[in-house]
Motif scaffolding. Structure first.
Motif, PDB file in Angstrom:
ATOM      1  N   TRP A 247    -106.323   7.552  14.471  1.00  0.00           N
ATOM      2  CA  TRP A 247    -105.631   8.564  13.969  1.00  0.00           C
ATOM      3  C   TRP A 247    -105.740   9.802  14.770  1.00  0.00           C
ATOM      4  CZ3 TRP A 247    -108.751  13.269  13.274  1.00  0.00           C
ATOM      5  CH2 TRP A 247    -110.097  13.158  13.331  1.00  0.00           C
ATOM      6  N   ASN A 248    -105.212  10.915  14.748  1.00  0.00           N
ATOM      7  CA  ASN A 248    -105.503  12.285  15.444  1.00  0.00           C
ATOM      8  C   ASN A 248    -104.831  13.431  14.799  1.00  0.00           C
ATOM      9  OD1 ASN A 248    -102.585  12.577  15.937  1.00  0.00           O
ATOM     10  ND2 ASN A 248    -102.648  12.112  17.991  1.00  0.00           N
ATOM     11  N   ASN A 249    -105.293  14.561  14.953  1.00  0.00           N
ATOM     12  CA  ASN A 249    -105.099  15.698  14.392  1.00  0.00           C
ATOM     13  C   ASN A 249    -103.981  16.450  15.327  1.00  0.00           C
ATOM     14  OD1 ASN A 249    -104.633  18.550  13.737  1.00  0.00           O
ATOM     15  ND2 ASN A 249    -106.952  18.496  12.772  1.00  0.00           N
ATOM     16  N   PRO A 250    -102.754  16.334  15.197  1.00  0.00           N
ATOM     17  CA  PRO A 250    -101.760  17.113  16.043  1.00  0.00           C
ATOM     18  C   PRO A 250    -102.069  18.399  16.721  1.00  0.00           C
ATOM     19  CG  PRO A 250    -100.591  16.578  14.293  1.00  0.00           C
ATOM     20  CD  PRO A 250    -102.135  16.090  14.049  1.00  0.00           C
ATOM     21  N   LYS A 251    -102.792  19.156  15.755  1.00  0.00           N
ATOM     22  CA  LYS A 251    -103.258  20.694  15.932  1.00  0.00           C
ATOM     23  C   LYS A 251    -104.338  20.474  17.257  1.00  0.00           C
ATOM     24  CE  LYS A 251    -101.586  22.638  11.803  1.00  0.00           C
ATOM     25  NZ  LYS A 251    -101.944  23.487  10.475  1.00  0.00           N
TER      26      LYS A 251
ATOM     27  N   ALA B 293    -102.705  11.880   3.895  1.00  0.00           N
ATOM     28  CA  ALA B 293    -102.508  12.950   3.105  1.00  0.00           C
ATOM     29  C   ALA B 293    -102.331  14.209   4.199  1.00  0.00           C
ATOM     30  CB  ALA B 293    -103.511  13.287   2.115  1.00  0.00           C
ATOM     31  N   ARG B 294    -103.067  13.898   5.169  1.00  0.00           N
ATOM     32  CA  ARG B 294    -103.216  15.225   6.139  1.00  0.00           C
ATOM     33  C   ARG B 294    -102.235  14.886   7.541  1.00  0.00           C
ATOM     34  NH1 ARG B 294    -106.949  14.554   3.340  1.00  0.00           N
ATOM     35  NH2 ARG B 294    -108.571  16.245   2.330  1.00  0.00           N
ATOM     36  N   GLN B 295    -101.455  13.718   7.405  1.00  0.00           N
ATOM     37  CA  GLN B 295    -100.562  13.197   8.123  1.00  0.00           C
ATOM     38  C   GLN B 295    -101.138  12.931   9.589  1.00  0.00           C
ATOM     39  OE1 GLN B 295     -97.242  16.186   8.272  1.00  0.00           O
ATOM     40  NE2 GLN B 295     -96.539  15.147   6.485  1.00  0.00           N
ATOM     41  N   PHE B 296    -102.533  12.629   9.614  1.00  0.00           N
ATOM     42  CA  PHE B 296    -103.347  12.274  10.602  1.00  0.00           C
ATOM     43  C   PHE B 296    -103.339  10.692  11.158  1.00  0.00           C
ATOM     44  CE2 PHE B 296    -106.624  15.739  10.044  1.00  0.00           C
ATOM     45  CZ  PHE B 296    -105.590  16.672  10.212  1.00  0.00           C
ATOM     46  N   LEU B 297    -103.001   9.912  10.003  1.00  0.00           N
ATOM     47  CA  LEU B 297    -103.350   8.499  10.174  1.00  0.00           C
ATOM     48  C   LEU B 297    -102.082   7.922  11.219  1.00  0.00           C
ATOM     49  CD1 LEU B 297    -104.662   5.671   9.721  1.00  0.00           C
ATOM     50  CD2 LEU B 297    -102.988   5.552   7.630  1.00  0.00           C
ATOM     51  N   ARG B 298    -102.521   7.289  12.114  1.00  0.00           N
ATOM     52  CA  ARG B 298    -101.433   6.775  13.119  1.00  0.00           C
ATOM     53  C   ARG B 298    -101.114   5.104  12.943  1.00  0.00           C
ATOM     54  NH1 ARG B 298    -100.013  11.090  12.627  1.00  0.00           N
ATOM     55  NH2 ARG B 298    -100.585  12.737  14.000  1.00  0.00           N
TER      56      ARG B 298
ATOM     57  N   HIS C  83    -105.227  17.368  19.178  1.00  0.00           N
ATOM     58  CA  HIS C  83    -105.339  16.496  19.922  1.00  0.00           C
ATOM     59  C   HIS C  83    -104.067  16.081  20.752  1.00  0.00           C
ATOM     60  CE1 HIS C  83    -108.508  15.085  17.000  1.00  0.00           C
ATOM     61  NE2 HIS C  83    -109.172  15.350  18.121  1.00  0.00           N
ATOM     62  N   THR C  84    -103.905  15.673  21.777  1.00  0.00           N
ATOM     63  CA  THR C  84    -102.568  14.975  22.475  1.00  0.00           C
ATOM     64  C   THR C  84    -101.854  14.103  21.804  1.00  0.00           C
ATOM     65  OG1 THR C  84    -103.565  13.688  24.068  1.00  0.00           O
ATOM     66  CG2 THR C  84    -103.309  16.199  24.814  1.00  0.00           C
ATOM     67  N   PRO C  85    -100.729  13.886  21.774  1.00  0.00           N
ATOM     68  CA  PRO C  85     -99.983  12.782  21.116  1.00  0.00           C
ATOM     69  C   PRO C  85    -100.490  11.335  21.257  1.00  0.00           C
ATOM     70  CG  PRO C  85     -98.352  14.295  21.811  1.00  0.00           C
ATOM     71  CD  PRO C  85     -99.557  14.636  22.459  1.00  0.00           C
ATOM     72  N   ASP C  86    -100.907  11.342  22.384  1.00  0.00           N
ATOM     73  CA  ASP C  86    -101.432   9.663  23.040  1.00  0.00           C
ATOM     74  C   ASP C  86    -102.879   9.607  22.767  1.00  0.00           C
ATOM     75  OD1 ASP C  86    -102.162  11.698  24.803  1.00  0.00           O
ATOM     76  OD2 ASP C  86    -102.433  10.055  26.360  1.00  0.00           O
ATOM     77  N   ARG C  87    -103.746  10.725  22.183  1.00  0.00           N
ATOM     78  CA  ARG C  87    -105.042  10.585  21.790  1.00  0.00           C
ATOM     79  C   ARG C  87    -105.202   9.900  20.525  1.00  0.00           C
ATOM     80  NH1 ARG C  87    -110.040  14.279  21.873  1.00  0.00           N
ATOM     81  NH2 ARG C  87    -111.475  12.665  21.117  1.00  0.00           N
ATOM     82  N   ARG C  88    -106.190   8.935  20.124  1.00  0.00           N
ATOM     83  CA  ARG C  88    -106.413   8.302  19.184  1.00  0.00           C
ATOM     84  C   ARG C  88    -107.920   8.337  18.945  1.00  0.00           C
ATOM     85  NH1 ARG C  88    -102.011   9.230  18.664  1.00  0.00           N
ATOM     86  NH2 ARG C  88    -100.423   7.618  18.200  1.00  0.00           N
ATOM     87  N   LYS C  89    -108.542   8.740  17.723  1.00  0.00           N
ATOM     88  CA  LYS C  89    -109.552   8.658  17.148  1.00  0.00           C
ATOM     89  C   LYS C  89    -110.023   7.617  16.318  1.00  0.00           C
ATOM     90  CE  LYS C  89    -112.011  12.458  16.774  1.00  0.00           C
ATOM     91  NZ  LYS C  89    -113.165  12.838  17.848  1.00  0.00           N
ATOM     92  N   VAL C  90    -111.024   6.786  16.179  1.00  0.00           N
ATOM     93  CA  VAL C  90    -111.104   5.720  15.079  1.00  0.00           C
ATOM     94  C   VAL C  90    -112.184   5.847  14.304  1.00  0.00           C
ATOM     95  CG1 VAL C  90    -111.837   3.275  15.287  1.00  0.00           C
ATOM     96  CG2 VAL C  90    -110.644   4.381  17.289  1.00  0.00           C
ATOM     97  N   TRP C  91    -111.673   5.459  12.872  1.00  0.00           N
ATOM     98  CA  TRP C  91    -112.766   5.310  11.950  1.00  0.00           C
ATOM     99  C   TRP C  91    -112.638   4.097  11.529  1.00  0.00           C
ATOM    100  CZ3 TRP C  91    -111.340   9.517   7.612  1.00  0.00           C
ATOM    101  CH2 TRP C  91    -111.818  10.560   7.958  1.00  0.00           C
ATOM    102  N   LEU C  92    -113.977   3.412  11.235  1.00  0.00           N
ATOM    103  CA  LEU C  92    -114.137   1.944  10.821  1.00  0.00           C
ATOM    104  C   LEU C  92    -114.374   1.814   9.288  1.00  0.00           C
ATOM    105  CD1 LEU C  92    -116.685   0.863  13.273  1.00  0.00           C
ATOM    106  CD2 LEU C  92    -114.301   0.534  13.590  1.00  0.00           C
ATOM    107  N   ALA C  93    -113.480   0.876   9.007  1.00  0.00           N
ATOM    108  CA  ALA C  93    -113.371   0.597   7.251  1.00  0.00           C
ATOM    109  C   ALA C  93    -113.682  -0.769   6.893  1.00  0.00           C
ATOM    110  CB  ALA C  93    -112.327   1.338   6.792  1.00  0.00           C
ATOM    111  N   CYS C  94    -114.374  -0.863   5.920  1.00  0.00           N
ATOM    112  CA  CYS C  94    -114.499  -2.092   5.144  1.00  0.00           C
ATOM    113  C   CYS C  94    -113.232  -2.472   4.302  1.00  0.00           C
ATOM    114  CB  CYS C  94    -115.958  -2.328   4.287  1.00  0.00           C
ATOM    115  SG  CYS C  94    -115.845  -1.158   2.849  1.00  0.00           S
ATOM    116  N   ASP C  95    -113.176  -3.535   3.810  1.00  0.00           N
ATOM    117  CA  ASP C  95    -111.956  -3.876   2.767  1.00  0.00           C
ATOM    118  C   ASP C  95    -112.074  -2.930   1.713  1.00  0.00           C
ATOM    119  OD1 ASP C  95    -111.038  -5.883   4.533  1.00  0.00           O
ATOM    120  OD2 ASP C  95    -112.288  -7.305   3.511  1.00  0.00           O
TER     121      ASP C  95
END
Length: 71
Positions: free
Chosen positions: A30-34, A60-65, A36-48
């Motif tokens: 994900w990234n927050n377009p306000k 919902a925040r339009q952050f998921l890429r 981060h640059t468009p190519d920047r990706r932050k990572v959250w880890l998730a279990c199933d």
């Protein structure tokens, strides 16, 4: 072998959901377009179990890429 010669213990990646200690099986990129640059990706880890709720929160925040398997 002394403690300085030992290899560091491998740490298992766990889910980013609050209080969850389950092994991560997905990476939510994900990234927050306000902020981060468009190519920047932050990572959250998730279990199933938490992949949906964490993904919904970011979407919902339009952050998921992208969502990819955690290797």
């Amino acid at each position: 072998m002394s403690s300085t010669d030992e290899a560091p213990a491998e740490v298992e990646a766990t889910c980013s959901a609050k209080g969850c200690q389950a092994p991560a099986t997905h990476q939510l990129l994900w990234n927050n377009p306000k902020l981060h640059t468009p190519d920047r990706r932050k990572v959250w880890l998730a279990c199933d179990e938490h992949r949906g709720s964490l993904g919904d929160f970011l979407a919902a925040r339009q952050f998921l890429r992208d969502v990819v398997p955690h290797a």
